[in-house]
Structure formats: C-alpha cells, structure tokens
Write a protein that holds these residues in place. Sequence first.
Motif, PDB file in Angstrom:
ATOM      1  N   ILE A 260      14.964  51.188  71.625  1.00  0.00           N
ATOM      2  CA  ILE A 260      13.615  50.635  72.103  1.00  0.00           C
ATOM      3  C   ILE A 260      12.909  51.229  73.281  1.00  0.00           C
ATOM      4  CG2 ILE A 260      12.316  48.473  72.361  1.00  0.00           C
ATOM      5  CD1 ILE A 260      14.352  47.054  70.831  1.00  0.00           C
ATOM      6  N   LEU A 261      11.848  51.455  73.341  1.00  0.00           N
ATOM      7  CA  LEU A 261      11.238  51.863  74.501  1.00  0.00           C
ATOM      8  C   LEU A 261       9.989  50.832  74.813  1.00  0.00           C
ATOM      9  CD1 LEU A 261      10.326  55.669  73.617  1.00  0.00           C
ATOM     10  CD2 LEU A 261      12.322  54.925  74.935  1.00  0.00           C
ATOM     11  N   GLU A 262      10.180  50.247  76.297  1.00  0.00           N
ATOM     12  CA  GLU A 262       9.332  49.246  76.538  1.00  0.00           C
ATOM     13  C   GLU A 262       8.833  49.468  77.706  1.00  0.00           C
ATOM     14  OE1 GLU A 262       7.338  46.134  77.530  1.00  0.00           O
ATOM     15  OE2 GLU A 262       8.289  46.283  75.619  1.00  0.00           O
ATOM     16  N   LYS A 263       7.334  49.282  77.975  1.00  0.00           N
ATOM     17  CA  LYS A 263       6.697  50.017  79.127  1.00  0.00           C
ATOM     18  C   LYS A 263       6.825  49.024  80.334  1.00  0.00           C
ATOM     19  CE  LYS A 263       2.107  47.311  77.686  1.00  0.00           C
ATOM     20  NZ  LYS A 263       0.892  47.647  77.774  1.00  0.00           N
ATOM     21  N   SER A 264       7.352  47.557  79.939  1.00  0.00           N
ATOM     22  CA  SER A 264       7.197  46.656  81.181  1.00  0.00           C
ATOM     23  C   SER A 264       8.870  46.978  81.386  1.00  0.00           C
ATOM     24  CB  SER A 264       7.139  45.297  80.641  1.00  0.00           C
ATOM     25  OG  SER A 264       7.094  44.437  81.588  1.00  0.00           O
ATOM     26  N   ASP A 265       9.198  45.615  82.478  1.00  0.00           N
ATOM     27  CA  ASP A 265      10.552  45.727  82.926  1.00  0.00           C
ATOM     28  C   ASP A 265      11.514  44.507  82.106  1.00  0.00           C
ATOM     29  OD1 ASP A 265       9.200  43.271  83.824  1.00  0.00           O
ATOM     30  OD2 ASP A 265       9.766  43.662  85.917  1.00  0.00           O
TER      31      ASP A 265
ATOM     32  N   ILE B 158      11.943  52.649  68.497  1.00  0.00           N
ATOM     33  CA  ILE B 158      11.191  51.571  68.467  1.00  0.00           C
ATOM     34  C   ILE B 158      10.261  51.569  69.581  1.00  0.00           C
ATOM     35  CG2 ILE B 158      11.045  48.997  68.103  1.00  0.00           C
ATOM     36  CD1 ILE B 158      14.057  49.552  66.775  1.00  0.00           C
ATOM     37  N   VAL B 159       9.043  51.482  69.526  1.00  0.00           N
ATOM     38  CA  VAL B 159       8.186  51.190  70.562  1.00  0.00           C
ATOM     39  C   VAL B 159       7.548  49.883  70.803  1.00  0.00           C
ATOM     40  CG1 VAL B 159       6.026  52.143  71.569  1.00  0.00           C
ATOM     41  CG2 VAL B 159       7.417  53.381  70.301  1.00  0.00           C
ATOM     42  N   GLY B 160       8.052  49.139  71.768  1.00  0.00           N
ATOM     43  CA  GLY B 160       7.865  47.965  72.026  1.00  0.00           C
ATOM     44  C   GLY B 160       9.196  47.011  71.818  1.00  0.00           C
ATOM     45  N   ALA B 161       9.471  46.222  72.993  1.00  0.00           N
ATOM     46  CA  ALA B 161      10.283  45.297  72.910  1.00  0.00           C
ATOM     47  C   ALA B 161      10.199  43.846  72.967  1.00  0.00           C
ATOM     48  CB  ALA B 161      11.293  45.467  74.382  1.00  0.00           C
TER      49      ALA B 161
ATOM     50  N   ASP C 149       6.301  59.248  80.875  1.00  0.00           N
ATOM     51  CA  ASP C 149       6.305  59.815  82.068  1.00  0.00           C
ATOM     52  C   ASP C 149       7.575  60.909  82.277  1.00  0.00           C
ATOM     53  OD1 ASP C 149       3.812  59.089  82.456  1.00  0.00           O
ATOM     54  OD2 ASP C 149       4.347  57.199  83.887  1.00  0.00           O
ATOM     55  N   GLU C 150       8.511  60.383  81.896  1.00  0.00           N
ATOM     56  CA  GLU C 150       9.962  61.169  82.329  1.00  0.00           C
ATOM     57  C   GLU C 150      10.711  61.840  81.349  1.00  0.00           C
ATOM     58  OE1 GLU C 150      12.462  58.431  84.994  1.00  0.00           O
ATOM     59  OE2 GLU C 150      11.088  57.183  83.941  1.00  0.00           O
ATOM     60  N   PHE C 151      10.442  61.396  79.947  1.00  0.00           N
ATOM     61  CA  PHE C 151      11.188  62.096  78.843  1.00  0.00           C
ATOM     62  C   PHE C 151      10.230  62.251  77.743  1.00  0.00           C
ATOM     63  CE2 PHE C 151      14.022  59.378  81.403  1.00  0.00           C
ATOM     64  CZ  PHE C 151      14.996  60.266  81.767  1.00  0.00           C
ATOM     65  N   VAL C 152      11.036  63.265  76.775  1.00  0.00           N
ATOM     66  CA  VAL C 152      10.358  63.448  75.454  1.00  0.00           C
ATOM     67  C   VAL C 152      11.492  62.901  74.635  1.00  0.00           C
ATOM     68  CG1 VAL C 152       9.238  64.919  73.776  1.00  0.00           C
ATOM     69  CG2 VAL C 152       8.813  65.119  76.000  1.00  0.00           C
TER      70      VAL C 152
ATOM     71  N   GLN D  40       9.443  52.398  80.241  1.00  0.00           N
ATOM     72  CA  GLN D  40       9.108  53.671  79.496  1.00  0.00           C
ATOM     73  C   GLN D  40       7.901  53.296  78.998  1.00  0.00           C
ATOM     74  OE1 GLN D  40      11.141  56.735  79.574  1.00  0.00           O
ATOM     75  NE2 GLN D  40      11.691  55.593  81.624  1.00  0.00           N
ATOM     76  N   SER D  41       6.700  53.850  79.433  1.00  0.00           N
ATOM     77  CA  SER D  41       5.242  53.517  78.929  1.00  0.00           C
ATOM     78  C   SER D  41       5.233  54.799  78.145  1.00  0.00           C
ATOM     79  CB  SER D  41       4.182  53.481  80.176  1.00  0.00           C
ATOM     80  OG  SER D  41       3.171  53.258  79.448  1.00  0.00           O
ATOM     81  N   VAL D  42       4.700  54.677  76.712  1.00  0.00           N
ATOM     82  CA  VAL D  42       4.623  55.719  75.814  1.00  0.00           C
ATOM     83  C   VAL D  42       3.172  56.161  76.020  1.00  0.00           C
ATOM     84  CG1 VAL D  42       4.437  56.329  73.386  1.00  0.00           C
ATOM     85  CG2 VAL D  42       6.293  54.896  74.494  1.00  0.00           C
ATOM     86  N   SER D  43       2.808  57.444  76.353  1.00  0.00           N
ATOM     87  CA  SER D  43       1.667  57.996  76.503  1.00  0.00           C
ATOM     88  C   SER D  43       1.292  58.737  75.223  1.00  0.00           C
ATOM     89  CB  SER D  43       1.790  58.895  77.553  1.00  0.00           C
ATOM     90  OG  SER D  43       2.711  60.284  77.084  1.00  0.00           O
ATOM     91  N   SER D  44       2.118  59.301  74.340  1.00  0.00           N
ATOM     92  CA  SER D  44       1.668  59.805  73.227  1.00  0.00           C
ATOM     93  C   SER D  44       2.803  59.808  72.041  1.00  0.00           C
ATOM     94  CB  SER D  44       1.088  61.099  73.276  1.00  0.00           C
ATOM     95  OG  SER D  44       1.938  61.896  73.592  1.00  0.00           O
ATOM     96  N   ALA D  45       2.581  60.105  70.963  1.00  0.00           N
ATOM     97  CA  ALA D  45       3.636  60.244  69.895  1.00  0.00           C
ATOM     98  C   ALA D  45       2.997  61.096  69.017  1.00  0.00           C
ATOM     99  CB  ALA D  45       4.270  58.859  69.236  1.00  0.00           C
ATOM    100  N   GLU D  46       3.890  62.259  68.485  1.00  0.00           N
ATOM    101  CA  GLU D  46       3.247  63.178  67.540  1.00  0.00           C
ATOM    102  C   GLU D  46       4.376  63.457  66.540  1.00  0.00           C
ATOM    103  OE1 GLU D  46       1.852  65.570  70.508  1.00  0.00           O
ATOM    104  OE2 GLU D  46       3.968  66.668  70.822  1.00  0.00           O
ATOM    105  N   PHE D  47       3.984  63.785  65.500  1.00  0.00           N
ATOM    106  CA  PHE D  47       5.024  64.340  64.381  1.00  0.00           C
ATOM    107  C   PHE D  47       4.825  65.938  64.297  1.00  0.00           C
ATOM    108  CE2 PHE D  47       6.078  65.218  59.696  1.00  0.00           C
ATOM    109  CZ  PHE D  47       7.151  64.536  60.112  1.00  0.00           C
ATOM    110  N   ASP D  48       6.046  66.480  64.316  1.00  0.00           N
ATOM    111  CA  ASP D  48       6.208  68.127  64.116  1.00  0.00           C
ATOM    112  C   ASP D  48       6.617  68.368  62.663  1.00  0.00           C
ATOM    113  OD1 ASP D  48       7.261  70.651  63.986  1.00  0.00           O
ATOM    114  OD2 ASP D  48       8.220  70.444  65.795  1.00  0.00           O
TER     115      ASP D  48
END
Length: 416
Positions: free
Chosen positions: A54-59, A31-34, A140-143, A121-129
């Motif tokens: 949930i991945l949230e770009k803020s703190d 889930i992108v956004g808290a 920046d740190e993980f996929v 955890q600021s999402v830079s991109s999301a792509e479907f395989d």
Amino acid sequence: MDSSRKEQQQDQNQKESKKKRTGVWVNGPIIVGAGPSGLAAAACLSQHGVPSLILEKSDCIASLWQYKTYDRLKLHLPKQFCQLPFLGFPENFPKYPTKHQFVSYLESYAAHFNIRPNFNQSVSSAEFDPAKSLWRVHTDEFVYISRWLIVATGENAEPFVPEIRGLGKFKGKVVHTSDYKSAKEFGGQKVLVVGCGNSGMEVSLDLCRNNAVPYMVVRNTREMFGMSTFGVAMALLKWLPLKMVDRVLLLTASFILGSTDELGLRRPKTGPLELKNVTGKTPVLDVGALSQIRSGKIKVMEGVKEITKCGAKFNNGQEKEFDSIILATGYKSNVPSWLKQGSNSFTEDGMPKTEFPNGWKGHEKGLYTVGFTRRGLQGTSSDAVKIAADVASQWRSAEDCSNSCHSHIILLIGEN
C-alpha cells in the motif's frame, strides 16, 4: 521563454526526475490509498496468500478520517453495515461508533492482518507499459513496478468546492468541512452553511448547540430519514428488490417525520437508494437537526445567488450578512490527477465507467478499483473480496508456471 518552450522544459525535467528515481519491484499488487478500501483489499489478498504493497500519501492510515473530519462525527449506519471483511467491530462498541472508535477499529484491522503501508508516498502518476504488461507507479522517491494496480483512493479523496460567485471577496472566514473540527470557534456568530447533506445537517446542529446561528443552504432535494429506519432498510435489501425497499423507506419517512416542504426541505420523487445509485447522493439521516429546523434555530435558505463582502444574496431575492461561511459541499475522486492511462476505465470525474456490481475491474490489464461503488463500506467490502479472488487466480497461475518451468530446467540439467 514562450509557453511552448516552458512546457517542453517541464516535460524534460519530469523525464529527468523519473530517471533518477529508484525502481522497486512489487511482488504482488500495488494498492494506492491506506483508507478502509486499501486496507480491505490488502486483507482479502492476504487471505489468498497474495502479498501487496500500500502506498499512502499521508503519515497514517485513514488520513481522511483522522485529519479531515469533525469531532462529533459518527458512522451513519449501524456498525454491522460498516465492518470490513473477516474482522468485525468489537462487541463493546456502540451501534453507531464515533470517528475515533472507527479509526481505532481500522488500526486494529491493519495490525490483525499485518498490513504495513509505505507512508509519505504521494503518487504523482501511474502508467501502464503494454510492451511488458506492467504498471509503473511514480512517487517523489521511487518507481514501483507490478503486474497489478489497485486504485483505492475512493470516491471521497479530496474536498469538492463548487464555483460560487463572489466567494473570493467575502471578508469573513471561509472553511470547508474537511477543515472544520467543532463549533466552538464560531460561538455567537451568524454562519452560512452551504449544503444540506449529512455534513451540513450535523455542522448546523453543532453550531446550534454552541450558541451560533446557522443558516443552511438547500441547493437540491434530498430525502431525510431516522437513522434506525435507514438501518432497517439496509437489512431489507438482503431479501427485497431495491425499488420495494425504497417504497418502504418513503412511506416510513413520511409517517415518522411528516411533511418537510414547509421547512424548505423538499423531497425528491426518486427513492433514496435509487438516487444514491444514480447520483451518488447519500440520503440525509436525521441526528437531531430536524427538530432545530422546526423550532427555527436552524434557518433554511434557498440557493445562493452570490456571495458579497459581508454576506450573501439568495435566489429568492433575500440578502443577509454573515460572520463565517462553512462549505459542506462534499468530496470528489482525485484519480484523474495521477492515473495517466485509465481513460478506458474512469470518467472525467474519476469514477469507474462500469457501474456496480462490475466496476471493480478496470478495462486496462491488471487494473482494479475499490471504494467507488457509492454503496459505502458494504460496497467496498464486496469489491475487495472480488478483486482478491481475481488476482489470486492469476497469482496461482503464475506460480504454477514458475514451478513448472523450474522443474523442467532441473530435469534438463539432470539429463545432461
């Protein structure tokens, strides 16, 4: 180095950076956004026994509410229309909770359902395989990798600043309402407020009460209602068609508020609920600004033609000087900046192509959206419930398959 070689080098650097990131398998939806949308989706999933991340770009949770709203903000609808699924507001909260009370409610909501977002955890991109039917979400740190991706950044993810001729040469202070806290720093100033929606009205009222002189720009027609009137209308939607409720609203507003045309506030012919559905514009709820407009303490101006070094020129030929400019121009979706393979599901503006009530499910496999209904928190809750039920059915099927395969393996081993 020419531009084409620079672009190639940038692409190569991005590929190398992605290779260095640690892959993380998520056993459930990402889930992108808290904000309220992300929390609602996670809570509804938990009711089905489905885990999520949930991945949230803020703190913090609800960062827009905590960092990007003004101090006097309250919910514009009664609290029963703003609560999230499975947990209501505390009984001692007022009918229209303050922003601090709303944030407190969201924090209690997250604690109640044991929701623990991954912050910063600021999402830079999301792509479907498509080969593996998996979503890959890059920070920046993980996929992060999962079968499901829930876009919960919502329709108000970042400030919207329209192109206004000459804005860059204004020598005074220019601030968007996302960076506005209170009118104390504007005391004694002449302030141009661009926008006449709820934010524009509330900021103008705040300025008025702090000895500033607000000039509010009306760029388009908006409908205005008393807060209690609109609350009643929302309740009527449970039993009456939207167009009929719109008629009730228009008649009631005309009776209670009277004509506002002479104040420079022209009303649209389209009903407010239908206008919200089609354009996303929220009806203006009067919190006291109308009386200040009638008294002349809040000045209403026509559209801005051009900003000058010391003020503004207006479409009606007037020109005035101002000390500061506040942009009450709203927010926009940020989905196009990071969702790389959602063109079948999202418009260029970052809104779902499929309209409510079916916009919660994307066209790409495993893609969902919550918080884009243009129907406030009620729409968010509706989408979250539907998403959780849909994902849960797939989750159970996957578990049944896994258990069946596991039993078959044990049976074969026993036969040997």
